[in-house]
Structure formats: C-alpha cells, structure tokens
Motif scaffolding. Structure first.
Motif, short mmCIF file in Angstrom:
data_model
loop_
_atom_site.label_atom_id
_atom_site.label_comp_id
_atom_site.label_asym_id
_atom_site.label_seq_id
_atom_site.Cartn_x
_atom_site.Cartn_y
_atom_site.Cartn_z
N VAL A 65 0.86 -1.18 0.00
CA VAL A 65 0.00 0.00 0.00
C VAL A 65 0.89 1.23 0.00
O VAL A 65 1.75 1.40 0.87
N ALA A 66 0.73 2.09 -0.99
CA ALA A 66 1.50 3.34 -1.07
C ALA A 66 0.87 4.37 -0.13
O ALA A 66 -0.28 4.23 0.30
N ASN A 67 1.63 5.40 0.19
CA ASN A 67 1.11 6.47 1.05
C ASN A 67 -0.11 7.15 0.44
O ASN A 67 -0.90 7.77 1.14
N THR A 68 -0.27 7.04 -0.87
CA THR A 68 -1.43 7.64 -1.54
C THR A 68 -2.67 6.78 -1.42
O THR A 68 -3.75 7.18 -1.82
N GLY A 69 -2.52 5.55 -0.89
CA GLY A 69 -3.65 4.64 -0.76
C GLY A 69 -3.74 3.64 -1.90
O GLY A 69 -4.59 2.75 -1.88
N LEU A 70 -2.86 3.76 -2.88
CA LEU A 70 -2.86 2.82 -4.00
C LEU A 70 -2.37 1.46 -3.51
O LEU A 70 -1.32 1.35 -2.89
#
Length: 75
Positions: free
Chosen positions: A51-56
């Motif tokens: 999970v990326a910090n962007t929520g992706l």
C-alpha cells in the motif's frame, strides 16, 4: 522517509501450494523421463501486496498451474 503505516490491505494471507512429479528411469539410469505440475490445484494467491502512502494498493500475483515434462539422458 518513515516506513508506511501497516495496513490490512498489505497483509498477504497464508496459502498452500501443491506440486507433483512422477517419473521413470530406464536403461540403468541413462534415460530419465518425468512429468510434473506446479500449483497443481491452480490456487490463486498474492506473492506480495503493498500500500502506497497515496492509498494505492499494488500486488504481484502468484504463478498459475504449470504443467511440463522433463527428459534427461546420460552419455
């Protein structure tokens, strides 16, 4: 940078895979023939989830069922 916050979307659930191989040796071991399967029951699974910090949420899927044959000879 700090590590990302743990997320339930990044957890890979446990799974089991079944591989199989059967073969025969002939001519005093000079000829070896086998058939094999990986992921015999075609289990669908994730190798990784992140999970990326962007929520992706991104993932790498596991290999599907693979069938094959191997022929070996000794000279």
């Amino acid at each position: 940078p700090p590590p990302p916050t743990p997320s339930r979307y990044g957890l890979v659930p446990s799974y089991d895979l079944v591989n199989a191989r059967i073969g025969v040796r002939l001519d005093k071991g000079r000829l070896d023939l086998s058939v094999w399967a990986r992921n015999l029951f075609d289990k669908r699974y994730f190798q990784t989830l992140s999970v990326a910090n962007t929520g992706l949420v991104s993932a790498i899927l596991g290999d599907p069922r693979t069938l094959g044959a191997t022929l070996r000879t000794k000279w």
